[in-house]
Design an enzyme around this catalytic site. Structure first.
Site, PDB file in Angstrom:
ATOM      1  N   ARG A 117      -7.265  14.546  19.776  1.00 40.07           N
ATOM      2  CA  ARG A 117      -8.475  14.521  18.955  1.00 40.07           C
ATOM      3  C   ARG A 117      -9.149  15.890  18.892  1.00 40.07           C
ATOM      4  O   ARG A 117      -9.861  16.191  17.936  1.00 40.07           O
ATOM      5  CB  ARG A 117      -9.436  13.452  19.478  1.00 40.07           C
ATOM      6  CG  ARG A 117      -9.949  13.698  20.871  1.00 40.07           C
ATOM      7  CD  ARG A 117     -10.508  12.441  21.512  1.00 40.07           C
ATOM      8  NE  ARG A 117      -9.452  11.499  21.833  1.00 40.07           N
ATOM      9  CZ  ARG A 117      -9.678  10.282  22.375  1.00 40.07           C
ATOM     10  NH1 ARG A 117     -10.915   9.897  22.627  1.00 40.07           N
ATOM     11  NH2 ARG A 117      -8.673   9.480  22.654  1.00 40.07           N
TER      12      ARG A 117
ATOM     13  N   LYS B 159      -0.382  12.792  33.224  1.00 39.72           N
ATOM     14  CA  LYS B 159       0.151  11.456  33.020  1.00 39.72           C
ATOM     15  C   LYS B 159       1.062  11.045  34.174  1.00 39.72           C
ATOM     16  O   LYS B 159       1.598  11.902  34.892  1.00 39.72           O
ATOM     17  CB  LYS B 159       0.991  11.421  31.728  1.00 39.72           C
ATOM     18  CG  LYS B 159       0.228  11.684  30.442  1.00 39.72           C
ATOM     19  CD  LYS B 159       1.193  11.685  29.262  1.00 39.72           C
ATOM     20  CE  LYS B 159       0.475  11.949  27.956  1.00 39.72           C
ATOM     21  NZ  LYS B 159      -0.366  10.819  27.538  1.00 39.72           N
TER      22      LYS B 159
END
Length: 492
Positions: free
Chosen positions: A343, A269
């Site tokens: 996920r 990120k």
């Protein structure tokens, strides 16, 4: 330490407290006192309290706080007028309750440094006034060398004692979630997070199972192990089970994302605001405390929380874009983006939770930045089976944890097609990222099982100034929504 919440006894005007809170409503030409304030107002003399408040600029605007000395008119030396905004139709109880909750929260926050207060807004909605008082007073000061002003330590609330007692229990659960979220990642990592979850559960009589990295490997939890392999602090899977008593009326599976810190891994990120990723375990915190809450409320609903915990870091041992992971369900996933890690751990947890044959499954996660783009920072996106999705979204709005039902369009599924595996962990197209993530998770839910996915990426963490009963930092969303769902099931 959580603010103590007590049912009020005796008249507010003679209460042995440092401050009395009254509600103000915006009138056409001047503010008007809300229900519950009449006895206090009478002590000032007819019309005098409104004159004093108007003289110092009070309007009754929502969440406006105005303080005036009482001059001996009542026992408490300070009166706090909390704005409720414009009049609300009596039939719209959810809106009115949220106004009370926010006004009570703003008042409690403004009373930092005081030891006690009486909240007359409980005459409108006792539960909302109680919750707002505790949640508004909340501060997280464990890591400060100087605490500054201590939070308001005790609030006496007008209204039904049973409702206030339940509000205290629910608010304490939200506070516990906030404390977990606000604990920095050097102290809250998978092993210590598991320990804290186990401690909370054991104290409430909830059964605990913790799988370490060896047990995860033996069990075939490829998603959890893949995400966690880049950290020196290995992953965990925590299972908490509340039996629901002798005759549970429903069996509920809760799943929560427990990424204790998320750098994005190899797909790293940007540095700006990466510190907010200390909150990437907010979903896990919510389902842990909700399971404990079910036990504390002795709800006749069996609840099992399945909570995967991992730290997503880049290193020589980290998983890579291009890797293929074999999941707990047996499906294979091609990793296209290591920052789509939530996920992956959730897919393993959902598959495991479904083996318990629950009546319904609810999963909570700070899953996508796309949720923030679509719905902003205060509204959760709810996806899944139509009926359960809509039910949870409505409950969220009813308790003041704003939520909105979102679709899972079939045409987005092809964007998750993989070149070499059963499915890819990231969509090929940029658009609809929140929905594509929900579609990915659906692949691991057995056919016919009612399920819902709540994306709380925005509302889980407030990086701006406090408002209402919402502090800066972890919010504890959607604990109160989940509690409302379990209460409905208990009463069905």
């Amino acid at each position: 330490m959580s603010t103590e919440l007590l049912p009020a006894t005796g008249p507010a005007g003679s209460a042995d407290v440092e401050a009395v809170i009254v509600g103000l409503v915006q009138g056409e030409s001047a503010p008007e006192l809300a229900d519950g304030a009449a006895e206090v107002a009478a002590a000032f003399g007819e019309g005098r309290l409104i004159e004093l408040l108007s003289a110092v600029g009070a309007t009754g605007k929502a969440e406006e706080i105005v303080k005036i000395p009482t001059g001996g008119a009542i026992t408490a030396p300070l009166l706090v007028a909390a704005g409720l905004g414009k009049p609300v139709d009596d039939g719209d109880r959810a809106v009115l309750a949220e106004r009370v909750r926010r006004a009570s929260g703003a008042a409690a926050r403004a009373l930092a440094g005081k030891a006690s207060a009486r909240n007359t807004l409980g005459a409108i909605d006792a539960a909302a006034a109680g919750e707002g008082s505790v949640l508004g007073a909340y501060t997280f000061s464990e890591y400060r060398s100087s605490d500054g002003k201590a939070p308001l330590s005790r609030v006496e609330v007008d209204g039904d004692a049973a409702a206030i007692e339940r509000a205290a229990t629910v608010a304490a659960a939200v506070v516990a979630a906030r404390d977990l979220i606000n604990t920095p990642p050097n102290d809250l990592y998978p092993a210590t997070f598991a320990e804290r979850a186990a401690a909370l559960a054991t104290e409430a009589g909830v059964a605990v199972e913790v799988l370490d990295e060896k047990a995860l490997a033996d069990g075939g939890y490829g998603g959890i192990l893949g995400v966690g392999q880049g950290s020196t602090r290995p992953p965990r899977l925590v299972r908490l089970t509340w039996s629901g008593g002798d005759a549970p009326r429903a069996k509920v599976a809760l799943v929560g994302k427990g990424i204790t810190f998320d750098t994005g891994g190899i797909s790293i990120k940007p540095a700006a605001n990466m510190d907010h990723m200390t909150s990437d375990m907010s979903g896990a915190a919510a389902v842990i405390v909700t399971t404990v809450l079910a036990a504390r409320l002795n709800l006749p609903v069996a609840v099992t929380a399945t909570v995967p915990m991992a730290e997503n870091l880049p290193s020589g041992s980290a998983y890579r874009p291009g890797d293929v992971l074999r999941m707990y369900s047996g499906k294979t996933v091609e990793v296209l983006n290591t920052d789509a890690e939530g996920r992956l751990i959730l897919a393993d947890a959902i598959a495991r939770a479904a083996e318990d044959s629950p009546d319904l499954l609810v999963e909570v996660s700070t899953l996508t930045g796309a949720q923030q783009v679509a719905l902003g920072m205060r509204t959760a996106g709810v996806m899944g089976s139509d009926e359960l999705r809509d039910r949870i979204a409505a409950l969220g709005r009813a308790v003041g944890e704003d939520a909105w039902a979102m679709p899972l369009p079939e045409h987005l599924r092809e964007g998750l097609d993989s070149r070499i595996a059963d499915i890819a962990n990231a969509a090929s197209a940029r658009w609809g990222g929140m929905l594509s993530a929900g579609i990915f998770l659906r692949e691991f839910v057995p056919a016919g099982l009612p399920w819902a996915h709540i994306d709380i990426a925005g509302p889980s963490f407030n990086s701006n100034s406090p408002w209402g009963y919402t502090p800066k930092g972890g919010t504890g969303v959607p604990v109160r929504t989940l509690a409302a769902l379990l209460q409905e099931l208990a009463e069905a």
